[in-house]
Design an enzyme around this catalytic site. Structure first.
Site, PDB file in Angstrom:
ATOM      1  N   LEU A  75      -9.217  33.715  37.386  1.00 23.04           N
ATOM      2  CA  LEU A  75      -8.313  34.783  36.953  1.00 23.04           C
ATOM      3  C   LEU A  75      -6.926  34.470  37.496  1.00 23.04           C
ATOM      4  CD1 LEU A  75     -10.273  38.130  37.600  1.00 23.04           C
ATOM      5  CD2 LEU A  75      -9.563  37.244  35.387  1.00 23.04           C
ATOM      6  N   ASP A  76      -5.893  34.858  36.758  1.00 19.38           N
ATOM      7  CA  ASP A  76      -4.532  34.690  37.247  1.00 19.38           C
ATOM      8  C   ASP A  76      -4.337  35.509  38.518  1.00 19.38           C
ATOM      9  OD1 ASP A  76      -3.918  33.160  35.022  1.00 19.38           O
ATOM     10  OD2 ASP A  76      -3.244  34.884  33.858  1.00 19.38           O
ATOM     11  N   PRO A  77      -3.385  35.115  39.380  1.00 17.89           N
ATOM     12  CA  PRO A  77      -3.107  35.909  40.586  1.00 17.89           C
ATOM     13  C   PRO A  77      -2.823  37.382  40.273  1.00 17.89           C
ATOM     14  CG  PRO A  77      -2.027  33.795  40.758  1.00 17.89           C
ATOM     15  CD  PRO A  77      -2.604  33.860  39.365  1.00 17.89           C
TER      16      PRO A  77
END
Length: 337
Positions: A75-77
């Site tokens: 997942l993206d930050p």
């Protein structure tokens, strides 16, 4: 405390972890590794004792230990929610979570497009947003439901002729050919909340310089001469005031693996005659691992805070010798033989 049943040890298995917004997935796994590598749950007890008594080495082992650890899709930050963690032999099964059905909840902020399609990026252009209504959004959703084609953003690490797309964009190198669209399936897409201006989100302060904009335009115009990144602000001075808050809305979607949620938001906003980017993104389901179990096969997930607390204080052990984080894993793990 209720009893937990331990599988044959040391165990291999899968469990869901609830990622908070901010850190990368890899950083969380790196922090978890020492805990898992010193637990009799995943390591032979004799090796645990040997590790405790062995002198500390200056050389840092990979991720801090010997236990195999991996994730089934990152997942993206910015994003929070479900990531699937595999330990031991279960790491071989993580690839099936790349193509599984996933569910997301995301917030779109209108009027501004960013290079990354989310609030972590820089402003690329602004566009009118005042005309967009809840009804217009609902009418447009059918265009993004079912089997659709998605074009990845030019600011991505995908490669074309050995060069990352973002390199073309940053250096103003025309693309050799159009970015290849991908077939994805959007099983369901719905507007679950129209926020209007009742929110605290704002456009990013960071923006592309005029030279950077020209470089991106040059890269894109190699395949589409009509591309323009010029700002198109609202015609009314009132709606361009810094005191005016652009509209936002929340979408919920169930999609196939490989779907770009940020691209759906970006493309939807363009279809509405505006621009938009993601300001919140939550994965609520990845395969059978979910935030809120509904069916018999659904598995709940462990909040990251359980591991974070254990890293600073291992806590007391119960009568069976388990700490709280180990008990949580035993309650949530899907054992793989």
């Amino acid at each position: 405390m209720p009893k937990v049943t331990a599988p044959p040890l040391p165990a291999s298995g899968l469990f869901g972890l609830i990622k908070p917004s901010g850190p990368t997935c890899m950083s969380l796994l790196n922090r978890m590794q020492p805990l898992l590598s010193k637990s009799k749950l995943f390591v032979d007890p004799e090796k645990v004792e040997q590790a405790k008594n062995a002198p500390k080495s200056r050389k840092r082992r990979k991720r801090g230990g010997d236990v195999k650890l991996g994730q089934g899709g990152t997942l993206d930050p910015l994003a929070d929610g479900v990531i699937v963690v595999g330990v031991g032999k279960a790491t071989k099964q993580l690839t099936r979570f790349l193509d599984c059905t996933k569910e997301y909840r995301t917030t779109c902020l209108l009027g501004c497009e960013t290079d990354s399609y989310d609030s972590e990026g820089a402003k690329v252009r602004i566009a009118p947003w005042k005309h967009v209504t809840k009804e217009l959004v609902e009418e447009a959703l059918s265009q993004f439901t079912g089997q659709i084609k998605q074009t990845p953003p030019i600011f991505s690490a995908l490669k074309m002729d050995g060069k990352a797309l973002y390199e073309y964009a940053r250096k103003g190198i025309p693309l050799p050919r159009p970015i290849e669209a991908r077939d994805v399936t959007v099983h369901s897409l719905e507007l679950v909340e129209w926020l209007g201006s009742s929110h605290s989100y704002s456009w990013p302060d960071k923006s592309l310089s005029e030279d950077e904009k020209k470089a991106v335009e040059k890269a894109l115009q190699g395949v589409n001469e009509g591309v323009s990144l010029k700002d198109k602000p609202e015609t009314s001075t009132e709606t361009n005031s810094s005191d005016v808050i652009p509209s936002a809305f929340v979408l919920r979607m169930r999609v196939s693996g490989g779907t770009y949620v940020r691209s759906i938001v970006h493309d939807l906003a363009n279809t509405l005659g505006s621009a938009g980017h993601v300001v919140t993104l939550q994965r609520s389901r990845q395969g059978q691992f979910v935030l809120e179990p509904e069916g018999d096969d659904d598995r709940s997930c462990i909040p990251w805070e359980v591991f974070e607390k254990a890293l600073s204080d291992s806590g007391e052990v119960d009568e069976d010798g388990w700490t709280e984080w180990e008990r949580q894993v035993l309650q949530h793990i899907e054992v793989v033989q």
